[in-house]
Design an enzyme around this catalytic site. Structure first.
Site, PDB file in Angstrom:
ATOM      1  N   ASN A 165     -41.936 -35.076 -42.367  1.00 52.65           N
ATOM      2  CA  ASN A 165     -41.205 -35.132 -41.096  1.00 52.65           C
ATOM      3  C   ASN A 165     -41.330 -33.778 -40.407  1.00 52.65           C
ATOM      4  O   ASN A 165     -40.717 -32.804 -40.834  1.00 52.65           O
ATOM      5  CB  ASN A 165     -39.728 -35.463 -41.383  1.00 52.65           C
ATOM      6  CG  ASN A 165     -38.879 -35.364 -40.132  1.00 52.65           C
ATOM      7  OD1 ASN A 165     -39.394 -35.385 -39.003  1.00 52.65           O
ATOM      8  ND2 ASN A 165     -37.575 -35.258 -40.311  1.00 52.65           N
ATOM      9  N   TRP A 166     -42.110 -33.736 -39.347  1.00 56.98           N
ATOM     10  CA  TRP A 166     -42.362 -32.460 -38.672  1.00 56.98           C
ATOM     11  C   TRP A 166     -41.217 -32.012 -37.765  1.00 56.98           C
ATOM     12  O   TRP A 166     -41.243 -30.905 -37.233  1.00 56.98           O
ATOM     13  CB  TRP A 166     -43.645 -32.559 -37.831  1.00 56.98           C
ATOM     14  CG  TRP A 166     -44.895 -32.699 -38.625  1.00 56.98           C
ATOM     15  CD1 TRP A 166     -45.014 -32.790 -39.983  1.00 56.98           C
ATOM     16  CD2 TRP A 166     -46.231 -32.788 -38.105  1.00 56.98           C
ATOM     17  NE1 TRP A 166     -46.337 -32.915 -40.336  1.00 56.98           N
ATOM     18  CE2 TRP A 166     -47.102 -32.917 -39.199  1.00 56.98           C
ATOM     19  CE3 TRP A 166     -46.767 -32.772 -36.812  1.00 56.98           C
ATOM     20  CZ2 TRP A 166     -48.486 -33.025 -39.052  1.00 56.98           C
ATOM     21  CZ3 TRP A 166     -48.131 -32.883 -36.656  1.00 56.98           C
ATOM     22  CH2 TRP A 166     -48.983 -33.012 -37.765  1.00 56.98           C
ATOM     23  N   LYS A 167     -40.264 -32.903 -37.526  1.00 62.58           N
ATOM     24  CA  LYS A 167     -39.145 -32.587 -36.613  1.00 62.58           C
ATOM     25  C   LYS A 167     -39.703 -32.106 -35.267  1.00 62.58           C
ATOM     26  O   LYS A 167     -40.731 -32.610 -34.814  1.00 62.58           O
ATOM     27  CB  LYS A 167     -38.211 -31.557 -37.243  1.00 62.58           C
ATOM     28  CG  LYS A 167     -37.828 -31.915 -38.676  1.00 62.58           C
ATOM     29  CD  LYS A 167     -36.690 -31.114 -39.214  1.00 62.58           C
ATOM     30  CE  LYS A 167     -36.499 -31.457 -40.676  1.00 62.58           C
ATOM     31  NZ  LYS A 167     -35.181 -31.169 -41.164  1.00 62.58           N
ATOM     32  N   HIS A 197     -32.370 -40.625 -38.947  1.00 55.57           N
ATOM     33  CA  HIS A 197     -32.375 -39.312 -39.606  1.00 55.57           C
ATOM     34  C   HIS A 197     -31.016 -38.640 -39.365  1.00 55.57           C
ATOM     35  O   HIS A 197     -30.422 -38.793 -38.298  1.00 55.57           O
ATOM     36  CB  HIS A 197     -33.509 -38.440 -39.041  1.00 55.57           C
ATOM     37  CG  HIS A 197     -33.738 -37.209 -39.852  1.00 55.57           C
ATOM     38  ND1 HIS A 197     -32.970 -36.081 -39.686  1.00 55.57           N
ATOM     39  CD2 HIS A 197     -34.607 -36.937 -40.853  1.00 55.57           C
ATOM     40  CE1 HIS A 197     -33.378 -35.156 -40.552  1.00 55.57           C
ATOM     41  NE2 HIS A 197     -34.363 -35.653 -41.272  1.00 55.57           N
ATOM     42  N   GLU A 212     -30.241 -35.768 -38.579  1.00 62.02           N
ATOM     43  CA  GLU A 212     -30.175 -34.925 -37.368  1.00 62.02           C
ATOM     44  C   GLU A 212     -29.925 -35.784 -36.131  1.00 62.02           C
ATOM     45  O   GLU A 212     -29.284 -35.340 -35.174  1.00 62.02           O
ATOM     46  CB  GLU A 212     -31.458 -34.089 -37.250  1.00 62.02           C
ATOM     47  CG  GLU A 212     -31.457 -32.956 -38.285  1.00 62.02           C
ATOM     48  CD  GLU A 212     -32.826 -32.466 -38.722  1.00 62.02           C
ATOM     49  OE1 GLU A 212     -33.827 -32.786 -38.045  1.00 62.02           O
ATOM     50  OE2 GLU A 212     -32.894 -31.790 -39.755  1.00 62.02           O
ATOM     51  N   GLU A 214     -31.222 -39.023 -48.157  1.00 55.83           N
ATOM     52  CA  GLU A 214     -31.283 -37.606 -47.798  1.00 55.83           C
ATOM     53  C   GLU A 214     -29.869 -37.042 -47.724  1.00 55.83           C
ATOM     54  O   GLU A 214     -29.208 -37.146 -46.680  1.00 55.83           O
ATOM     55  CB  GLU A 214     -31.965 -37.445 -46.435  1.00 55.83           C
ATOM     56  CG  GLU A 214     -33.375 -37.973 -46.399  1.00 55.83           C
ATOM     57  CD  GLU A 214     -34.189 -37.235 -45.336  1.00 55.83           C
ATOM     58  OE1 GLU A 214     -35.202 -36.626 -45.706  1.00 55.83           O
ATOM     59  OE2 GLU A 214     -33.807 -37.245 -44.153  1.00 55.83           O
ATOM     60  N   GLY A 229     -32.926 -28.924 -45.187  1.00 53.36           N
ATOM     61  CA  GLY A 229     -33.192 -27.643 -44.540  1.00 53.36           C
ATOM     62  C   GLY A 229     -32.329 -26.510 -45.065  1.00 53.36           C
ATOM     63  O   GLY A 229     -32.249 -25.449 -44.460  1.00 53.36           O
ATOM     64  N   SER A 276     -34.984 -30.584 -48.989  1.00 57.89           N
ATOM     65  CA  SER A 276     -35.554 -29.371 -49.575  1.00 57.89           C
ATOM     66  C   SER A 276     -36.541 -29.656 -50.718  1.00 57.89           C
ATOM     67  O   SER A 276     -36.531 -28.961 -51.737  1.00 57.89           O
ATOM     68  CB  SER A 276     -34.443 -28.412 -50.026  1.00 57.89           C
ATOM     69  OG  SER A 276     -33.669 -28.010 -48.903  1.00 57.89           O
ATOM     70  N   GLY A 287     -39.341 -32.296 -45.106  1.00 53.85           N
ATOM     71  CA  GLY A 287     -39.220 -31.659 -43.805  1.00 53.85           C
ATOM     72  C   GLY A 287     -39.988 -30.354 -43.766  1.00 53.85           C
ATOM     73  O   GLY A 287     -41.210 -30.324 -43.608  1.00 53.85           O
ATOM     74  N   GLY A 288     -39.267 -29.240 -43.944  1.00 55.88           N
ATOM     75  CA  GLY A 288     -39.843 -27.903 -43.802  1.00 55.88           C
ATOM     76  C   GLY A 288     -41.168 -27.703 -44.526  1.00 55.88           C
ATOM     77  O   GLY A 288     -42.131 -27.176 -43.954  1.00 55.88           O
TER      78      GLY A 288
END
Ligand code: PEP
Length: 231
Positions: free
Chosen positions: A6-8, A90, A92, A156, A162, A192, A213-214
């Site tokens: 997931n590149w956000k 998600h 976010e 998640e 994150g 993470s 993600g990151g």
């Protein structure tokens, strides 16, 4: 075993093209792989990954095929680009953009009906976990979803996204077993995930992959996670 990145809100079209062309040549082991770029980079990613098994997913999708919904994008529009699936719900989106369980359910159902694969995200906040409400929250979030061959759930825990705090394999397994008892679909872990912890997490019996993600923004890390998961 699916590993999805997931590149956000990272990687515009130029960077997405560079990343995806390099991803084509990377050693990803033997797992299903997907990337989830922002909307503006989807076309570039689809083009760069054409002819490969790597899927391109959006990060969200509206329930209507078209209409007066400023800022939204529909399933037919994504399919026209060659996009394979979409993330929905998600944390976010829930936290910062007011998405509700009911809205998530509408998005999931209509994306599936219109032919997209869906990764639907669920998970408790830190306060909810500390209050002993994890099971209640997961039951509530999953109660609006129906099993489907093209649906995958991502567990998640919000406190792990994150933050560098990863759920222990035991915590992940316990939550995944609960999710699967409520909805018979594959369940990815997200929060993470790194090359160092991926193997241990995906080794749990009810962990069917990861939503990253990151660490998915760095080609070497992402490829290392894919390889760790394929062992
Ligand atoms: C995510 O955005 O879905 C996620 C799990 O992020 P991170 O891996 O950075 O915690």
């Amino acid at each position: 075993m699916l590993i999805a990145g997931n590149w956000k809100m990272f990687n515009g079209p130029r960077e997405a093209g560079v990343f995806c062309r390099a991803l084509r040549d990377a050693d990803l082991g033997d797992v299903d792989v997907a990337v989830c770029p922002p909307y503006v980079s989807l076309a570039e990613a689809v083009q760069a990954l054409a002819g490969t098994e790597i899927g391109v997913f959006a990060q969200n999708c509206h329930w209507e095929p078209e209409g007066a919904f400023t800022g939204e994008v529909s399933a037919p529009m994504l399919l026209e680009l060659g996009v394979y699936g979409t993330i929905v719900g998600h944390s976010e989106r829930r936290q910062f953009f007011g998405e509700t369980d009911e809205g998530v359910a509408r998005r999931v159902e209509s994306a599936l009906d219109q032919g997209l694969q869906v990764i639907a995200c669920v998970g408790e906040t830190e306060a909810e976990r500390e209050a002993g409400e994890t099971e209640t929250v997961l039951r509530r979030q999953l109660s609006v979803l129906n099993a489907d061959d093209n649906l995958v759930v991502a567990y998640e825990p919000v406190w792990a996204i994150g933050t560098g705090k990863t759920a222990t394999p035991e915590i992940a397994q316990e939550a995944h077993a609960l999710v699967k008892s409520l909805l018979d679909v594959p369940v990815l872990y997200g929060g993470s995930v790194r090359p160092e912890n991926a193997a241990e997490l995906v080794a749990q019996p009810d962990v069917d992959g990861a939503l990253v993600g990151g660490a998915s923004l760095d080609l070497e890390s992402f490829a290392a996670i894919c390889r760790a998961a394929s062992q």
